[in-house]
Design a protein around this motif. Structure first.
Motif, PDB file in Angstrom:
ATOM      1  N   ASP A  51       1.115  -1.243  -0.683  1.00 16.50           N
ATOM      2  CA  ASP A  51      -0.161   0.457   0.265  1.00 16.50           C
ATOM      3  C   ASP A  51       0.510   1.613   0.056  1.00 16.50           C
ATOM      4  N   GLY A  52       2.153   1.411  -0.006  1.00 20.35           N
ATOM      5  CA  GLY A  52       2.950   2.395  -0.339  1.00 20.35           C
ATOM      6  C   GLY A  52       3.630   2.459   1.065  1.00 20.35           C
ATOM      7  N   LEU A 281      -7.536   8.958  -1.942  1.00 20.29           N
ATOM      8  CA  LEU A 281      -6.275   8.917  -1.804  1.00 20.29           C
ATOM      9  C   LEU A 281      -6.299  10.342  -2.218  1.00 20.29           C
ATOM     10  N   LEU A 414      -1.985   7.042 -13.113  1.00 23.29           N
ATOM     11  CA  LEU A 414      -1.321   6.938 -12.228  1.00 23.29           C
ATOM     12  C   LEU A 414      -0.673   7.785 -11.115  1.00 23.29           C
ATOM     13  N   ASN A 417      -2.177   6.501  -8.610  1.00 24.36           N
ATOM     14  CA  ASN A 417      -2.166   4.850  -7.745  1.00 24.36           C
ATOM     15  C   ASN A 417      -0.536   4.980  -6.875  1.00 24.36           C
ATOM     16  N   ALA A 418      -0.068   6.214  -7.674  1.00 24.83           N
ATOM     17  CA  ALA A 418       1.363   6.548  -6.548  1.00 24.83           C
ATOM     18  C   ALA A 418       1.699   8.261  -6.539  1.00 24.83           C
ATOM     19  N   PRO A 419       0.803   9.142  -5.912  1.00 26.00           N
ATOM     20  CA  PRO A 419       1.311  10.289  -6.020  1.00 26.00           C
ATOM     21  C   PRO A 419       2.651  10.557  -6.625  1.00 26.00           C
TER      22      PRO A 419
ATOM     23  N   PHE B 216      -0.310  -4.680   6.203  1.00 30.99           N
ATOM     24  CA  PHE B 216      -0.657  -3.719   5.278  1.00 30.99           C
ATOM     25  C   PHE B 216      -2.748  -3.590   4.887  1.00 30.99           C
ATOM     26  N   ARG B 220      -6.102   0.269  -0.699  1.00 33.70           N
ATOM     27  CA  ARG B 220      -4.924   1.298  -0.365  1.00 33.70           C
ATOM     28  C   ARG B 220      -3.892   1.288  -1.359  1.00 33.70           C
ATOM     29  N   LYS B 222      -0.713   0.376  -3.227  1.00 35.24           N
ATOM     30  CA  LYS B 222      -0.114   1.963  -4.125  1.00 35.24           C
ATOM     31  C   LYS B 222       1.389   0.644  -4.870  1.00 35.24           C
ATOM     32  N   ALA B 225       4.499   2.853  -5.057  1.00 34.08           N
ATOM     33  CA  ALA B 225       5.286   4.050  -4.278  1.00 34.08           C
ATOM     34  C   ALA B 225       5.980   3.219  -3.440  1.00 34.08           C
ATOM     35  N   MET B 226       5.452   1.954  -3.226  1.00 34.22           N
ATOM     36  CA  MET B 226       6.015   0.783  -2.379  1.00 34.22           C
ATOM     37  C   MET B 226       7.552   0.112  -3.190  1.00 34.22           C
TER      38      MET B 226
END
Ligand code: SF4
Lengths: 435, 297
Positions: A51-52, A281, A414, A417-419, B216, B220, B222, B225-226
């Motif tokens: 989830d980053g 998000l 994009l 999903n991942a600013p 986790f 969400r 992403k 980002a990971m």
């Protein structure tokens, strides 16, 4: 119940708390050969989940049984989730075992409220006490406190922890009454004021002590060095202006280190009051950017969110949105303008502004210089004057300028999903795991 | 006249060589830097014949030395030469303000290298995973070994952190280039080893994966980002990375299950003295809660 199963339940129960920071603790280490651990400076993200989010601390609840009924929370009493409870010794052992393997920076302990606020706080404090006093643990400890707990217990928590926090959850009492009926905004703010006082007193005491003797470095802090909080976004109908005004008040009055914005995320035990929807998000990301502008770029809430428009533009970062509303300020000459004005240029972060200020003492800066500093030229060019560049005024006045900055449809996805980090400050924020 | 500076690829070696060259005023374009660890047979080193007498003292800002330490740990072949040119310009070329010029070509290059190295150090601090291998029978200290593959030669730069943090354990970190070892008193460095010299797993890895799985949030997802923070090149030595694919693959299904869950009705509040006290005291809105009686566990 098996330890593995408990860990599963009590980590799952804790994952909706966004805070994972382990920075800003007093410097301490274990070079005296006693105990284990170190803190100071930037915290470390030891892993990242898909989830980053950064995994920096062992983030668990002592128990997920709870008397309260906060509708956004999986642990509320109306939820049918399986309940579990760690003994303090189990959490202590897990923390030490994980720490020694370099999985984590320390512990973030919270708890559902059982019996009473004070009873719950005592249990939480006992874990921290054992870690610090029995095992001489010098890693990071973050304790969640309950505003209704007695001042004496909050003080005690602060003596063992590097950071303490109380979650404000929602920006107004009206929203709390609907979604977290047991929670009380006034109590929370008062408790935060109390904590701020202790932190300040401790800073003064440390200063005084330093003037008398050189205190040994490896000592645990006498009081936590910071407090933070979390606001849930998207569960109620509060505007961004309301959210940021509240945050701003907390930064100024209670000197919070951080306000975390947590987009309300679907939980496995949905409430009738809060049906499931995807987490906002992008909104969460824009709030973090605006928060950053408030704290480090000299903006105030009114500038970012004019009365007629109380919500942030989801398509543009808030600085760019501000610049487009205030085009008369531009173009700004990067070789002459003050630091405050440079901070206002879209695409220039505080780090690059510092570089520009240092470098321009020796030479007049050109676009190529900016490029070598890794500045996004396309973004800054309409807003700046450099030694070899002057934007067309027509371009700045062009009503379509906003269009140029809008992400294409593909990119938007994009973005979701991942600013992407927009400023160097953002990038450090991500690096330090604080976003 | 060109001088060959053949050195071990370390900051210390570069510094002492650079100091010597600088004292003799050797110009950067006349030095040929050679990595001694990369050359098969050591060239017989011809002592350089300097034309100028040694300059008394060479002073550079501490900031430059910090930069140089990082740059030397990089693996780019040109690093020693460019670093020396920077030093020469700084110390003898009258360009004292160079360090404040991030847009200067040499500075820019060195800063980029230093950044890459410090990122690698940071990742090493984050991603080293110790495995318990035993207990020292004499003093009861636990003994740990880790295997790590940094991108650059950073073992020395990264080790003090582990010393401070894990001073009461005995530990070794093995890497292909250089290994570090702490016996509770002293940090020592040894030549590189292979991954087979390190234990493959730790009994706690399972518990750690359980934690990783549970913290986790599938709602969400992403993945990018990971990956930007935890690039795949590090995954092979992270016990938790084994389950990443499963977590990603199953998240959609899990979110669907959440959506399909019927909404839970609100349960009435139980009869609890503390809860009642919250409800029955509206004046509490302005005053802090009185301490409730403390019950023992
Ligand atoms: S007090 Fe509210 S937010 Fe905290 S665990 Fe209980 S139900 Fe969840």
């Amino acid at each position: 119940m098996e330890l593995t199963r408990k860990l599963e339940i009590l980590a799952d129960a804790a994952k909706y708390d966004a805070s994972c920071a382990s920075s800003g603790a007093a410097r301490k280490d274990s070079r005296d050969g006693k105990g284990i651990g170190s803190t100071g400076g930037m915290g470390i993200c030891h892993s990242y989940t898909p989830d980053g989010r950064c995994v920096s601390l062992l983030k668990v609840l002592l128990t997920n049984a709870c008397l309260y009924d906060c509708h956004y929370c999986i642990n509320r009493r109306s939820s049918n989730v399986q309940r579990a409870r760690f003994t303090p010794e189990e959490v202590v052992q897990l923390t030490l075992d994980f720490y020694k393997r370099n999985y984590i920076e320390g512990l973030f302990l919270s708890s559902g409220i059982v019996r009473s606020a004070d009873f719950t706080m005592e249990q939480v404090i006992e874990v921290a006490r054992q870690l610090r006093e029995v095992h001489h643990f010098r890693g990071y400890i973050h304790l969640k406190t309950i505003p209704e707990a007695s001042q004496a217990l909050i003080d005690k928590a602060g003596r063992y922890a590097d950071r303490i926090s109380i979650n404000i959850e929602l920006p107004s009492q009206k929203s709390l009454d609907r979604l977290a009926p047991e929670k009380n905004l006034t109590n929370t703010m008062q408790a935060m004021h109390g904590i701020r006082q202790r932190i300040d007193e401790n800073v003064d005491a440390k200063k005084a002590a330093r003037q008398i003797v050189n205190r040994p470095r490896a000592k645990a802090p006498a009081f936590a060095t910071g407090q933070s909080t979390q606001m849930i976004v998207g569960a109620d109908d509060s505007t961004d202006a309301l959210v940021l005004h509240r945050a701003d008040e907390l930064y100024r009055d209670c000197r919070l280190r951080r306000v975390y914005y947590s987009g309300f995320s679907p939980i496995p035990e949905p409430s009738v009051l809060l049906p499931i929807k995807p987490p906002p998000l992008v909104r969460e990301h824009r709030l973090y950017q605006a928060d950053w502008l408030l704290r480090f770029y000299g903006f105030d809430v009114g500038e970012l969110l004019p009365k007629e428009d109380p919500n942030l533009d989801l398509d543009l970062d808030p600085k760019l949105a501000w610049a487009l509303r205030n085009r008369a300020v531009f173009p700004v000459d990067i070789n002459r303008a003050s630091q405050e004005l440079l901070w206002r240029i879209p695409g220039l972060g505080t780090v690059n502004v510092a570089r520009i200020l240092a470098a321009r003492r020796w030479a007049s800066l050109t676009l190529a210089d900016l490029q070598r500093m890794r500045v996004n030229l396309k973004k800054v060019m309409p807003f700046i004057i450099a030694a070899d560049h002057r934007p067309h005024i027509a371009q700045l006045e062009n009503a379509n300028l906003r269009q140029q900055f809008l992400p294409g449809p593909r990119q938007l996805e994009l973005n979701f999903n991942a600013p992407p980090p927009t400023t160097p400050a953002d990038a450090t924020m991500v690096l330090s795991g604080q976003l | 006249m060109t001088t060959t500076a053949q050195i071990q690829p370390t900051f210390e070696a570069w510094r002492s060589k650079a100091r010597e060259l600088l004292k003799h005023g050797v110009a950067p374009e006349n030095v040929d830097w050679v990595d001694a660890s990369q050359t098969a047979s050591l060239l017989a080193e011809v002592p350089a014949k300097y034309q100028i007498a040694p300059n008394a003292s060479v002073k550079v800002p501490a900031e430059f030395l910090r930069l140089a330490a990082n740059v030397c740990a990089h693996t780019d072949q040109r690093r020693f030469a460019i670093l020396y040119r920077l030093l020469h310009r700084l110390a003898l070329g009258g360009e004292k303000h160079l360090l404040a010029m991030p847009s200067d070509r040499d500075m820019h290059q060195c800063t980029m290298w230093a950044k890459a190295v410090s990122r690698d150090i940071h990742k090493m601090h984050a991603f080293v995973r110790f495995r318990l291998v035993g207990v020292n029978e004499q003093n009861g200290r636990e003994q740990f070994v880790a295997w790590f593959e940094p991108e650059y030669r950073i073992t020395r730069l990264a080790s003090p952190f582990f010393e401070k943090r894990f001073a009461s354990m005995e530990w070794s970190i093995l890497t292909p280039d250089e290994c570090a070892s702490w016996d509770g008193n002293k940090l020592t460095f040894m030549p590189g080893m292979s991954r087979h010299d390190a234990p493959a797993a730790d009994a706690h890895d399972d518990l750690w994966r359980t934690y990783y799985r549970s913290i986790f949030n599938p709602a969400r997802l992403k993945v990018q980002a990971m990956q930007s923070e935890m690039p795949m090149k590090y995954w092979k030595n992270l016990p938790e990375a084994e389950i990443i694919h499963d977590l990603i693959a199953s998240s959609d299904q899990r979110v669907r299950a959440m959506i399909a869950t019927p909404e839970r009705p609100v349960k009435p509040a139980p009869n609890n003295a503390y809860l009642n006290s919250l409800r029955n005291k509206p004046e509490k809105l302005t005053s802090p809660a009185p301490a409730s009686p403390v019950s023992s566990p």
